[in-house]
Design an enzyme around this catalytic site. Structure first.
Site, PDB file in Angstrom:
ATOM      1  N   TYR A   1      -5.018   3.551  -9.813  1.00 27.11           N
ATOM      2  CA  TYR A   1      -5.301   2.159 -10.221  1.00 27.11           C
ATOM      3  C   TYR A   1      -6.167   2.138 -11.488  1.00 27.11           C
ATOM      4  O   TYR A   1      -5.976   1.298 -12.370  1.00 27.11           O
ATOM      5  CB  TYR A   1      -6.029   1.408  -9.102  1.00 27.11           C
ATOM      6  CG  TYR A   1      -5.146   1.049  -7.930  1.00 27.11           C
ATOM      7  CD1 TYR A   1      -4.471  -0.167  -7.887  1.00 27.11           C
ATOM      8  CD2 TYR A   1      -4.982   1.915  -6.867  1.00 27.11           C
ATOM      9  CE1 TYR A   1      -3.660  -0.507  -6.817  1.00 27.11           C
ATOM     10  CE2 TYR A   1      -4.177   1.594  -5.793  1.00 27.11           C
ATOM     11  CZ  TYR A   1      -3.517   0.384  -5.773  1.00 27.11           C
ATOM     12  OH  TYR A   1      -2.714   0.058  -4.707  1.00 27.11           O
TER      13      TYR A   1
ATOM     14  N   LYS B   1       3.489   2.837  -4.745  1.00 23.90           N
ATOM     15  CA  LYS B   1       2.785   3.792  -5.607  1.00 23.90           C
ATOM     16  C   LYS B   1       2.153   4.868  -4.748  1.00 23.90           C
ATOM     17  O   LYS B   1       1.870   4.584  -3.579  1.00 23.90           O
ATOM     18  CB  LYS B   1       1.747   3.124  -6.490  1.00 23.90           C
ATOM     19  CG  LYS B   1       0.769   2.147  -5.828  1.00 23.90           C
ATOM     20  CD  LYS B   1      -0.042   2.539  -4.642  1.00 23.90           C
ATOM     21  CE  LYS B   1      -1.025   3.681  -4.738  1.00 23.90           C
ATOM     22  NZ  LYS B   1      -1.729   3.933  -3.422  1.00 23.90           N
TER      23      LYS B   1
HETATM   24  P1  NAD Z   1       0.717   4.683   6.915  1.00 28.36           P
HETATM   25  O1  NAD Z   1       0.340   6.055   7.323  1.00 28.36           O
HETATM   26  O2  NAD Z   1      -0.001   3.551   7.532  1.00 28.36           O
HETATM   27  O3  NAD Z   1       2.279   4.460   7.166  1.00 28.36           O
HETATM   28  C1  NAD Z   1       3.231   5.432   6.835  1.00 28.36           C
HETATM   29  C2  NAD Z   1       4.510   5.174   7.618  1.00 28.36           C
HETATM   30  O4  NAD Z   1       5.417   6.232   7.350  1.00 28.36           O
HETATM   31  C3  NAD Z   1       4.291   5.147   9.142  1.00 28.36           C
HETATM   32  O5  NAD Z   1       5.052   4.101   9.689  1.00 28.36           O
HETATM   33  C4  NAD Z   1       4.840   6.483   9.596  1.00 28.36           C
HETATM   34  O6  NAD Z   1       5.366   6.443  10.904  1.00 28.36           O
HETATM   35  C5  NAD Z   1       5.946   6.723   8.571  1.00 28.36           C
HETATM   36  N1  NAD Z   1       6.291   8.145   8.424  1.00 28.36           N
HETATM   37  C6  NAD Z   1       7.541   8.613   8.363  1.00 28.36           C
HETATM   38  N2  NAD Z   1       7.543   9.946   8.253  1.00 28.36           N
HETATM   39  C7  NAD Z   1       6.259  10.336   8.251  1.00 28.36           C
HETATM   40  C8  NAD Z   1       5.626  11.598   8.174  1.00 28.36           C
HETATM   41  N3  NAD Z   1       6.312  12.731   8.034  1.00 28.36           N
HETATM   42  N4  NAD Z   1       4.279  11.629   8.207  1.00 28.36           N
HETATM   43  C9  NAD Z   1       3.546  10.493   8.289  1.00 28.36           C
HETATM   44  N5  NAD Z   1       4.101   9.248   8.367  1.00 28.36           N
HETATM   45  C10 NAD Z   1       5.454   9.188   8.365  1.00 28.36           C
HETATM   46  O7  NAD Z   1       0.605   4.633   5.331  1.00 28.36           O
HETATM   47  P2  NAD Z   1       0.484   3.336   4.413  1.00 28.36           P
HETATM   48  O8  NAD Z   1      -0.955   3.079   4.154  1.00 28.36           O
HETATM   49  O9  NAD Z   1       1.308   2.254   4.951  1.00 28.36           O
HETATM   50  O10 NAD Z   1       1.080   3.906   3.026  1.00 28.36           O
HETATM   51  C11 NAD Z   1       2.454   3.996   2.784  1.00 28.36           C
HETATM   52  C12 NAD Z   1       2.701   4.002   1.264  1.00 28.36           C
HETATM   53  O11 NAD Z   1       2.188   2.813   0.707  1.00 28.36           O
HETATM   54  C13 NAD Z   1       2.013   5.147   0.518  1.00 28.36           C
HETATM   55  O12 NAD Z   1       2.836   5.599  -0.519  1.00 28.36           O
HETATM   56  C14 NAD Z   1       0.766   4.509  -0.049  1.00 28.36           C
HETATM   57  O13 NAD Z   1       0.320   5.123  -1.251  1.00 28.36           O
HETATM   58  C15 NAD Z   1       1.256   3.109  -0.329  1.00 28.36           C
HETATM   59  N6  NAD Z   1       0.163   2.112  -0.261  1.00 28.36           N
HETATM   60  C16 NAD Z   1       0.077   1.210  -1.255  1.00 28.36           C
HETATM   61  C17 NAD Z   1      -0.918   0.243  -1.215  1.00 28.36           C
HETATM   62  C18 NAD Z   1      -0.973  -0.808  -2.281  1.00 28.36           C
HETATM   63  O14 NAD Z   1      -1.985  -1.522  -2.372  1.00 28.36           O
HETATM   64  N7  NAD Z   1       0.061  -0.972  -3.083  1.00 28.36           N
HETATM   65  C19 NAD Z   1      -1.845   0.231  -0.169  1.00 28.36           C
HETATM   66  C20 NAD Z   1      -1.707   1.179   0.846  1.00 28.36           C
HETATM   67  C21 NAD Z   1      -0.697   2.111   0.790  1.00 28.36           C
END
Ligand code: NAD
Length: 370
Positions: A225, A140
């Site tokens: 949420y 999401k």
């Molecule tokens: P994060 O920044 O920790 O990870 C993002 C990943 O994408 C990294 O590995 C990064 O290297 C990669 N990436 C690839 N291209 C990129 C770019 N151009 N810029 C930045 N990063 C790039 O983020 P996250 O917290 O893991 O979130 C990822 C997804 O998961 C998002 O859509 C977020 O909304 C969702 N999320 C959901 C929940 C949940 O509870 N369901 C919790 C956190 C995040």
């Protein structure tokens, strides 16, 4: 509540009860075998994007799932290849970069691609995964626009693959119990919902504050949420939305929303009052007010520590792993060829309301949504 609304709520209850028990009714959503002609008992999942969520929540959850497992990784960071390969015993033949991703089409160990990238990349990788013949589970918010959501749904339909969105709370027992109480009508007609989720965001350079990558700010990330909770507690779609944004740090939040408050009106007459913020901690709750009582969770939306109460008494369940449950459910939907309760259509409905909220902020007016 008029009889038409009552009926639509009753229909929703039926679908939901079936859904809570065993996923939404078998619909024959794709033809042939879910897993390339194998009678697999455990489906292989490829994780795309090895950031915080994949590292700390999803990969550990995939060590506990009984009907799916971590089979492949997709990363742009070569150092992660080594550490993930040794930690999770992944052969180099199942490790992809963003450039080689499409080769996953020939990898029979992968049945489901789980997209865990910044929001703006969800649509591209969902479409590419579907074209590669894989089922898709996507984090999401589903995408940055309704149009992208529709493209994702169409791509999965064309490829006859399932699409699910990471709405983990719908698999969490406190939330499920709240829905059950709301639907039982034991508390009489629902009148109002108060819902909110926010936190104080850190690093000003992160992608969450970049409009192109995130699509929006607090609303897209966590306000969603609160919006979801209003939709699954009522079982209805809002008919109108009125919203306003407050910005106290115009530098940090130059590109995305900082704090938003919004109201939604639902067809049965329920009103929802919601809030989200990237500027303070502690907002994490929903409360439903009905004619003869209330239902509430606070904290409501974290991975742990959810606490609930209703006018019928405490709502108390043991801690579960939200990611384990959502992935098990999606894998069983694939194995049994049935629609997921957190389908792409569900993600699109949220984006419709989110677009209406931004529209209302821009125009300073109430926006009709249906
Ligand atoms: P994060 O920044 O920790 O990870 C993002 C990943 O994408 C990294 O590995 C990064 O290297 C990669 N990436 C690839 N291209 C990129 C770019 N151009 N810029 C930045 N990063 C790039 O983020 P996250 O917290 O893991 O979130 C990822 C997804 O998961 C998002 O859509 C977020 O909304 C969702 N999320 C959901 C929940 C949940 O509870 N369901 C919790 C956190 C995040």
């Amino acid at each position: 509540m008029n009889s038409q609304n009552h009926n639509s709520r009753r229909d929703f209850v039926k679908t939901l009860s079936a859904g809570l028990a065993a996923g939404v009714a078998v619909g024959g959503f794709y033809s042939g075998s879910p897993a390339h002609g194998n009678d697999k008992k455990s489906l292989g999942i490829a994780l795309v994007g090895l950031g915080s969520l994949s590292t700390n929540q999803i990969a550990p959850a995939l060590q506990k799932t009984s009907n799916c497992h971590l089979a492949a990784i997709v990363t742009g960071t070569p150092e992660k290849e080594q550490s993930w390969a040794s930690k999770y015993n992944i052969d180099p033949s199942h490790i992809y970069s963003y450039d080689t991703f499409d080769k996953i089409a020939g990898d029979d160990s992968v049945d489901i691609v789980y997209v865990v990238l910044p929001n703006s990349m969800h649509a591209e990788y969902t479409v590419r995964a579907a074209k590669a013949g894989k089922h898709v589970f996507c984090e999401k918010p589903m995408a940055n626009s309704v149009a992208d959501c529709q493209t994702m749904i169409d791509a999965c339909k064309a490829a006859e693959r399932l699409l699910g969105i990471g709405y983990r709370c719908q698999f969490e027992p406190h939330h499920q119990r709240c829905i059950e109480i709301a639907r039982s009508n034991d508390l009489g007609a629902m009148r109002m919902i108060d819902a909110g989720f926010g936190f104080k965001i850190g690093d000003p350079k992160q992608w969450r504050l970049n409009k192109q990558l995130a699509g929006g700010g607090a609303l897209m990330d966590v306000g969603i949420y609160a919006l979801q909770a209003c939709r699954y507690m009522t079982g209805e779609e809002p008919v109108s939305v009125t919203a306003q944004e407050t910005k106290t740090d115009a530098v940090k939040f130059a590109q995305v929303d900082e704090s938003i408050t919004w109201t939604m009106k639902f067809p049965s007459g329920v009103i929802a009052q919601c809030a989200t913020s990237y500027n303070f901690n502690g907002l994490n709750r929903f409360k439903v007010f009905s004619d003869q009582g209330f239902i509430q969770l606070e904290p409501a939306f974290g991975y742990t520590g959810i606490q609930g109460e209703s006018s019928q008494g405490p709502i108390k369940f043991a801690q579960v792993d939200h990611f384990q449950l959502e992935l098990q459910d999606f894998a069983s939907c694939v194995l049994e060829n049935k629609q997921s309760r957190v389908s792409g259509e569900e993600g699109l409905k949220d984006l419709k309301v989110i677009e209406a909220i931004y529209n209302s902020i821009r125009n300073g007016k109430t926006v009709t949504t249906s």
